[in-house]
Enzyme design. Structure first.
Site, short mmCIF file in Angstrom:
data_model
loop_
_atom_site.label_atom_id
_atom_site.label_comp_id
_atom_site.label_asym_id
_atom_site.label_seq_id
_atom_site.Cartn_x
_atom_site.Cartn_y
_atom_site.Cartn_z
N HIS A 146 -3.52 -2.76 1.91
CA HIS A 146 -2.37 -2.03 1.34
C HIS A 146 -1.63 -1.24 2.41
CE1 HIS A 146 -4.30 2.00 1.03
NE2 HIS A 146 -5.40 1.32 0.79
N ASP A 205 0.49 1.48 1.87
CA ASP A 205 0.79 2.90 1.66
C ASP A 205 -0.38 3.79 2.05
OD1 ASP A 205 -0.63 1.76 -0.57
OD2 ASP A 205 -0.23 3.61 -1.68
N ASP A 225 -7.06 4.06 6.48
CA ASP A 225 -7.04 3.53 5.12
C ASP A 225 -5.58 3.33 4.74
OD1 ASP A 225 -7.18 3.03 2.42
OD2 ASP A 225 -7.94 5.00 1.86
N GLU A 232 -0.85 1.23 -3.54
CA GLU A 232 -2.25 1.08 -3.96
C GLU A 232 -2.83 2.43 -4.35
OE1 GLU A 232 -6.71 0.78 -3.32
OE2 GLU A 232 -5.27 2.17 -2.48
N GLU A 233 -2.43 3.45 -3.61
CA GLU A 233 -2.99 4.78 -3.84
C GLU A 233 -2.45 5.42 -5.13
OE1 GLU A 233 -5.37 5.71 -2.08
OE2 GLU A 233 -5.18 4.97 -0.03
N ASP A 280 -10.36 -3.41 2.83
CA ASP A 280 -10.04 -2.03 2.47
C ASP A 280 -11.23 -1.38 1.80
OD1 ASP A 280 -8.77 0.34 1.84
OD2 ASP A 280 -7.91 -0.45 0.00
N HIS A 318 -8.60 9.80 3.24
CA HIS A 318 -7.94 10.82 2.39
C HIS A 318 -8.24 12.24 2.88
CE1 HIS A 318 -7.44 7.90 -1.27
NE2 HIS A 318 -7.30 7.30 -0.10
ZN LIG Z 1 -7.41 2.03 0.77
#
Ligand SMILES: [Zn+2]
Length: 375
Positions: free
Chosen positions: A79, A81, A109, A142-143, A166, A347
């Site tokens: 992904h 984003d 990520d 995706e997030e 991922d 994150h």
């Molecule tokens: Zn991810």
């Protein structure tokens, strides 16, 4: 062999491009340019209309690399984003580990997955050896609840196997089991009244919600199931009996019956809170995605294990409690696995990736293509 210097350069450039969810356009342009440079007959690059559907500035980027039709079609996904704080990322390499300068996430990520797949594809296109048809599916948002993947056109991404680069975990970890997830949106509708003048004509929606939640078992319910109330919003002013209170809750479970049972229990509790206080109630349950449970003898798992071994690493199978685009592909009836790509602390502003893991992730993507070519 992959070009490790180009891989590293592209990764550093990719994380330096802002791409928080719904603002992936610049990264899409970057990939488009990189891939366009490789002249190959039949290479097809598409940007779908997911961006318009979900309010983002770009759709998903889908690249179709033609190959020998006698092989199964395989797809790679990552992904585009990132979460916040993800603007103005400055990557720094120290002792072969890449981190951000500290004020932002790194965006490993999932830019590790994106650059690993890009490098695999560039090498494949340059070499010109016989290989299966390969699709690259780079998703947006995706997030934000896997929104990009959910809006993919099934015709455009048709593939026999999807490899999702991922996941936390070292390269070699294969995620074969993931939960089902329900979101539960509840509205308690009471009646507003002045709290000092005529409170007896009001119906307090916050009280109904509070009673309901206090009776709920939350957190880890058992080996397979978790539950959470994540958002509560209600009332309008200190001197008004609150008319409306909203709750957002979720349940995840590795088994569908576990998911349904826990969802039912929560709904029952929401209803009894509402009955006790006398509010109306509105409950909406949304199945965010289905779980999956692959076995070690499944073809896609065998391919992964063999590919991991072929690059000199140890493979292991494990489950996750998190959702990813893998769940969406499986829900669409495709066979998909997630693969550990080595990023740590996603994150957070402590996010990092070892350069050795970045290289391994790309080697693994290449090894998967080669493993399928040999079958
Ligand atoms: Zn991810």
């Amino acid at each position: 062999m992959i070009n490790t210097e180009r891989l590293l350069d592209n990764f550093l450039e990719l994380v330096s491009i802002d791409s928080v969810s719904f603002h992936e356009r610049e990264v899409v342009d970057f990939l488009y340019e990189r891939l366009r440079l490789v002249e190959t007959k039949g290479l097809k690059i598409t940007i779908d209309d997911a961006g318009e559907k979900i309010g983002g500035d770009s759709g998903n980027l889908i690249v179709s690399i033609p190959g020998e039709e006698s092989y199964p079609t395989i797809a790679f996904n990552a992904h585009l984003d990132t979460v916040e704080p993800g603007k103005g990322i400055i990557p720094r390499i120290n002792d072969d580990v890449i981190r951000s300068d500290g004020d932002t996430i790194l965006g490993a990520d999932d830019k590790v997955g994106v650059s690993a797949i890009l490098e695999m594809a560039l090498t494949l296109l340059e070499k010109g050896e016989s290989h299966p048809p390969v699709k690259l599916i780079f998703t947006v948002a995706e997030e934000k609840g896997l929104l990009g993947a959910k809006n993919l056109d099934p015709q455009l991404i048709k593939a026999d196997q999807v490899f999702v680069l991922d996941s936390v975990g070292t390269v070699g970890e294969i995620i074969v089991k993931a939960p089902y997830q329900n979101s539960i949106f509840v509205k308690f509708k009471g009646k507003a009244a002045h709290s000092g003048i005529n409170p007896e004509t009001g119906v307090n929606s916050i009280k109904a919600a509070a009673l309901a939640i206090s009776n709920l078992d939350l957190g880890r319910i058992d080996d397979e199931t978790t539950a959470n109330v994540g958002v509560i919003k209600g009332g309008s002013a200190i001197n008004v009996v609150p008319e409306l209170t909203e709750i957002k809750a979720e349940v995840r479970s590795l088994s569908e019956s576990g998911l349904e049972n826990k969802t039912k229990t929560m709904i029952k509790s929401f209803k009894s809170g509402s009955i006790e206080v006398g509010t109306d109630i509105d409950i909406e349950v949304i199945r965010e995605y289905n779980g999956f449970d692959l076995q070690k003898d499944d073809e896609i798992v065998k391919v992964c294990s063999e590919a991991v071994r072929s690059i000199g690493l140890k493979s292991s199978l494990r489950s996750t409690g998190g959702g990813s685009d893998t769940s969406v592909f499986n829900s669409k009836g495709m066979s998909a696995v997630a693969l550990g790509v080595g990023y740590l602390n996603p994150h957070t502003t402590d996010e990092s990736i070892a350069t050795a893991e970045l290289i391994n992730a790309s080697k693994l993507a290449q090894a998967i293509v080669m493993t399928v070519s040999k079958k």
